[in-house]
Design an enzyme around this catalytic site. Structure first.
Site, PDB file in Angstrom:
ATOM      1  N   HIS A 192      19.500  60.840 -59.296  1.00  0.00           N
ATOM      2  CA  HIS A 192      18.376  61.606 -58.750  1.00  0.00           C
ATOM      3  C   HIS A 192      18.063  62.786 -59.656  1.00  0.00           C
ATOM      4  O   HIS A 192      18.879  63.175 -60.487  1.00  0.00           O
ATOM      5  CB  HIS A 192      18.695  62.128 -57.333  1.00  0.00           C
ATOM      6  CG  HIS A 192      18.605  61.064 -56.278  1.00  0.00           C
ATOM      7  ND1 HIS A 192      19.652  60.230 -55.989  1.00  0.00           N
ATOM      8  CD2 HIS A 192      17.578  60.689 -55.454  1.00  0.00           C
ATOM      9  CE1 HIS A 192      19.290  59.387 -55.024  1.00  0.00           C
ATOM     10  NE2 HIS A 192      18.033  59.642 -54.690  1.00  0.00           N
ATOM     11  N   HIS A 193      16.898  63.381 -59.392  1.00  0.00           N
ATOM     12  CA  HIS A 193      16.434  64.595 -60.076  1.00  0.00           C
ATOM     13  C   HIS A 193      17.435  65.755 -59.889  1.00  0.00           C
ATOM     14  O   HIS A 193      18.235  65.755 -58.944  1.00  0.00           O
ATOM     15  CB  HIS A 193      15.065  64.987 -59.504  1.00  0.00           C
ATOM     16  CG  HIS A 193      15.073  65.130 -58.004  1.00  0.00           C
ATOM     17  ND1 HIS A 193      15.273  66.326 -57.377  1.00  0.00           N
ATOM     18  CD2 HIS A 193      14.962  64.203 -57.010  1.00  0.00           C
ATOM     19  CE1 HIS A 193      15.266  66.148 -56.076  1.00  0.00           C
ATOM     20  NE2 HIS A 193      15.082  64.858 -55.816  1.00  0.00           N
ATOM     21  N   THR A 238      18.434  64.472 -45.796  1.00  0.00           N
ATOM     22  CA  THR A 238      19.803  63.972 -45.957  1.00  0.00           C
ATOM     23  C   THR A 238      20.777  65.152 -45.976  1.00  0.00           C
ATOM     24  O   THR A 238      20.366  66.306 -46.054  1.00  0.00           O
ATOM     25  CB  THR A 238      19.908  63.153 -47.262  1.00  0.00           C
ATOM     26  OG1 THR A 238      19.400  63.945 -48.345  1.00  0.00           O
ATOM     27  CG2 THR A 238      19.123  61.870 -47.172  1.00  0.00           C
ATOM     28  N   LYS A 265      17.999  68.021 -56.457  1.00  0.00           N
ATOM     29  CA  LYS A 265      18.585  67.495 -55.223  1.00  0.00           C
ATOM     30  C   LYS A 265      19.781  68.336 -54.798  1.00  0.00           C
ATOM     31  O   LYS A 265      20.672  68.631 -55.599  1.00  0.00           O
ATOM     32  CB  LYS A 265      18.988  66.022 -55.420  1.00  0.00           C
ATOM     33  CG  LYS A 265      19.458  65.369 -54.138  1.00  0.00           C
ATOM     34  CD  LYS A 265      19.409  63.857 -54.237  1.00  0.00           C
ATOM     35  CE  LYS A 265      19.960  63.192 -52.976  1.00  0.00           C
ATOM     36  NZ  LYS A 265      19.219  63.530 -51.762  1.00  0.00           N
ATOM     37  N   ALA A 321      16.207  58.047 -41.130  1.00  0.00           N
ATOM     38  CA  ALA A 321      16.495  57.028 -42.156  1.00  0.00           C
ATOM     39  C   ALA A 321      16.865  57.753 -43.438  1.00  0.00           C
ATOM     40  O   ALA A 321      16.185  58.713 -43.830  1.00  0.00           O
ATOM     41  CB  ALA A 321      15.289  56.128 -42.397  1.00  0.00           C
TER      42      ALA A 321
HETATM   43  N1  LIG Z   1      14.727  59.582 -46.292  1.00  0.00           N
HETATM   44  C1  LIG Z   1      13.959  59.452 -47.384  1.00  0.00           C
HETATM   45  O1  LIG Z   1      13.261  58.439 -47.587  1.00  0.00           O
HETATM   46  C2  LIG Z   1      13.929  60.575 -48.366  1.00  0.00           C
HETATM   47  C3  LIG Z   1      14.663  61.695 -48.110  1.00  0.00           C
HETATM   48  N2  LIG Z   1      14.560  62.782 -48.912  1.00  0.00           N
HETATM   49  C4  LIG Z   1      15.272  63.969 -48.449  1.00  0.00           C
HETATM   50  O2  LIG Z   1      14.298  64.851 -47.888  1.00  0.00           O
HETATM   51  C5  LIG Z   1      14.704  66.192 -48.063  1.00  0.00           C
HETATM   52  C6  LIG Z   1      13.583  66.965 -48.739  1.00  0.00           C
HETATM   53  O3  LIG Z   1      13.380  66.473 -50.032  1.00  0.00           O
HETATM   54  P1  LIG Z   1      12.317  67.173 -51.007  1.00  0.00           P
HETATM   55  O4  LIG Z   1      10.979  67.256 -50.369  1.00  0.00           O
HETATM   56  O5  LIG Z   1      12.450  66.485 -52.320  1.00  0.00           O
HETATM   57  O6  LIG Z   1      12.945  68.648 -51.120  1.00  0.00           O
HETATM   58  P2  LIG Z   1      12.172  70.017 -51.422  1.00  0.00           P
HETATM   59  O7  LIG Z   1      13.237  71.002 -51.789  1.00  0.00           O
HETATM   60  O8  LIG Z   1      11.049  69.768 -52.372  1.00  0.00           O
HETATM   61  O9  LIG Z   1      11.551  70.407 -50.006  1.00  0.00           O
HETATM   62  C7  LIG Z   1      12.265  70.936 -48.946  1.00  0.00           C
HETATM   63  C8  LIG Z   1      11.414  71.991 -48.320  1.00  0.00           C
HETATM   64  O10 LIG Z   1      12.018  72.445 -47.113  1.00  0.00           O
HETATM   65  C9  LIG Z   1      11.728  73.822 -47.019  1.00  0.00           C
HETATM   66  N3  LIG Z   1      12.560  74.508 -46.056  1.00  0.00           N
HETATM   67  C10 LIG Z   1      13.561  75.410 -46.240  1.00  0.00           C
HETATM   68  N4  LIG Z   1      14.046  75.827 -45.048  1.00  0.00           N
HETATM   69  C11 LIG Z   1      13.320  75.183 -44.110  1.00  0.00           C
HETATM   70  C12 LIG Z   1      13.311  75.204 -42.684  1.00  0.00           C
HETATM   71  N5  LIG Z   1      14.163  75.973 -41.991  1.00  0.00           N
HETATM   72  N6  LIG Z   1      12.425  74.429 -42.031  1.00  0.00           N
HETATM   73  C13 LIG Z   1      11.551  73.646 -42.712  1.00  0.00           C
HETATM   74  N7  LIG Z   1      11.503  73.603 -44.062  1.00  0.00           N
HETATM   75  C14 LIG Z   1      12.368  74.350 -44.732  1.00  0.00           C
HETATM   76  C15 LIG Z   1      11.898  74.325 -48.436  1.00  0.00           C
HETATM   77  O11 LIG Z   1      11.254  75.570 -48.580  1.00  0.00           O
HETATM   78  P3  LIG Z   1      11.775  76.612 -49.700  1.00  0.00           P
HETATM   79  O12 LIG Z   1      11.570  75.924 -51.014  1.00  0.00           O
HETATM   80  O13 LIG Z   1      10.905  77.785 -49.466  1.00  0.00           O
HETATM   81  O14 LIG Z   1      13.230  76.842 -49.382  1.00  0.00           O
HETATM   82  C16 LIG Z   1      11.216  73.202 -49.223  1.00  0.00           C
HETATM   83  O15 LIG Z   1       9.842  73.439 -49.372  1.00  0.00           O
HETATM   84  C17 LIG Z   1      16.015  66.129 -48.848  1.00  0.00           C
HETATM   85  O16 LIG Z   1      17.085  66.189 -47.933  1.00  0.00           O
HETATM   86  C18 LIG Z   1      15.979  64.757 -49.506  1.00  0.00           C
HETATM   87  O17 LIG Z   1      17.256  64.230 -49.759  1.00  0.00           O
HETATM   88  C19 LIG Z   1      13.782  62.791 -50.019  1.00  0.00           C
HETATM   89  C20 LIG Z   1      13.057  61.686 -50.350  1.00  0.00           C
HETATM   90  C21 LIG Z   1      13.075  60.474 -49.559  1.00  0.00           C
HETATM   91  O1  LIG Z   2      16.476  63.868 -52.553  1.00  0.00           O
HETATM   92  C1  LIG Z   2      15.777  62.893 -52.881  1.00  0.00           C
HETATM   93  O2  LIG Z   2      14.882  62.989 -53.743  1.00  0.00           O
HETATM   94  C2  LIG Z   2      16.006  61.609 -52.231  1.00  0.00           C
HETATM   95  N1  LIG Z   2      16.827  61.583 -51.203  1.00  0.00           N
HETATM   96  C3  LIG Z   2      17.150  60.475 -50.399  1.00  0.00           C
HETATM   97  C4  LIG Z   2      18.635  60.227 -50.406  1.00  0.00           C
HETATM   98  O3  LIG Z   2      19.429  61.188 -50.416  1.00  0.00           O
HETATM   99  O4  LIG Z   2      19.035  59.060 -50.380  1.00  0.00           O
HETATM  100  C5  LIG Z   2      16.279  59.275 -50.648  1.00  0.00           C
HETATM  101  C6  LIG Z   2      15.745  59.121 -52.014  1.00  0.00           C
HETATM  102  O5  LIG Z   2      16.674  58.446 -52.818  1.00  0.00           O
HETATM  103  C7  LIG Z   2      15.258  60.406 -52.652  1.00  0.00           C
END
Ligand SMILES: NC(=O)C1=CN([C@@H]2O[C@H](COP(=O)(O)OP(=O)(O)OC[C@H]3O[C@@H](n4cnc5c(N)ncnc54)[C@H](OP(=O)(O)O)[C@@H]3O)[C@@H](O)[C@H]2O)C=CC1
Ligand SMILES: O=C(O)C1=N[C@H](C(=O)O)C[C@H](O)C1
Length: 233
Positions: free
Chosen positions: A131-132, A73, A135, A96
């Site tokens: 959210h946590h 996102t 974020k 999504a």
């Molecule tokens: N659509 C959905 O259903 C959902 C969407 N999300 C979204 O997904 C995203 C990730 O969430 P989440 O896993 O909790 O976040 P995290 O911060 O746990 O994970 C993101 C990861 O991306 C890495 N990263 C940094 N730069 C790059 C790059 N250039 N290429 C690839 N990876 C990179 C980070 O590494 P480092 O830590 O080393 O920087 C980190 O490990 C957020 O935008 C969140 O809002 C989350 C849950 C559900």
């Molecule tokens: O960052 C998250 O954790 C999440 N991100 C998504 C969002 O921005 O809507 C989906 C979910 O709520 C968890």
């Protein structure tokens, strides 16, 4: 399927678990500089990275003819550019804001409720998301999708983080509380009563399962799709 994970944080790790349980293989866990990886044997890329990396990750895959599922996102100002590139390259893409089945049902409930409330001028709508604290973006992508769903069926034309300044703005409150996976609530309030609908994720499994199901569904298809297509709702 051979999957490249673009981002191996909270979501990347959850997707890995679900993908392995469904007999898929993780070929890359990419945390930065996507250009150094070999995509020859990759069937699909699943991007859950960070707002500033998503666009480069997605466009790199489309250029390489790799289907991409993106849940990241906070990068949506460039969504139309991705769609244009996808059309130009005959690529395959799904974004999504929320991949969980529950939230996609909730999106439909939100639209239905917005239609019913559209004639009732005594009610004002608000959206709250929780959210946590890790974020990076606010409001959540899901809250923005909910606001867009309401705008389609009402006289609201914009959303606004925190306090609305004009009558045509939907106020979105974003709260950050440790460990909360994702809660969204929509409330219509009048002087007489309030009506609320709420979705509360208990963990990240639903998001991860939805992303893997979307990756399976998209195999052999070209074009830009949504979770509505995947779930057929
Ligand atoms: N659509 C959905 O259903 C959902 C969407 N999300 C979204 O997904 C995203 C990730 O969430 P989440 O896993 O909790 O976040 P995290 O911060 O746990 O994970 C993101 C990861 O991306 C890495 N990263 C940094 N730069 C790059 C790059 N250039 N290429 C690839 N990876 C990179 C980070 O590494 P480092 O830590 O080393 O920087 C980190 O490990 C957020 O935008 C969140 O809002 C989350 C849950 C559900
Ligand atoms: O960052 C998250 O954790 C999440 N991100 C998504 C969002 O921005 O809507 C989906 C979910 O709520 C968890």
């Amino acid at each position: 399927m051979n999957i490249a994970l673009l981002g191996y944080g909270r979501m990347g790790k959850e997707i890995e678990k679900i993908a392995l349980s469904r007999e898929h293989t993780i070929v890359h866990k990419i945390q930065g500089n996507i250009t150094t990886y070999d995509f020859t044997n990759v069937d699909v890329a699943i991007d859950f990275s960070i707002p500033t990396a998503a666009f480069e990750n997605i466009t790199h895959c489309i250029q390489q003819q790799i289907p991409v599922i993106s849940g990241t996102t906070g990068w949506l100002e460039k969504y139309d550019e991705v769609v244009a590139l996808c059309e130009e390259k005959n690529g395959t893409f799904i974004y999504a804001s929320n991949f969980s089945l529950g939230v996609n049902i909730f999106f439909e409930m939100n639209s239905y409720l917005a239609k019913m409330m559209s004639q009732l001028e005594d009610y004002n709508v608000t959206i709250e998301e929780i959210h946590h604290t890790k974020k990076l973006d606010a409001p959540s992508g899901t809250a923005i999708t909910l606001a867009e769903g309401i705008m389609q069926h009402s006289n609201y034309n914009h959303w606004k983080l925190d306090k609305a300044e004009n009558d045509d703005e939907i106020p979105i409150t974003a709260k950050r509380i440790p460990e909360v996976p994702g809660t969204h609530e929509i409330t219509y309030t009048s002087a007489i009563d309030s009506i609320s609908i709420k979705h509360e994720a208990h963990n990240r499994q639903g998001f991860a399962l939805g992303a893997v199901v979307a990756a399976e569904w998209i195999q052999g298809k070209t074009g830009v799709f949504s979770m509505k297509d995947v779930l057929n709702i």
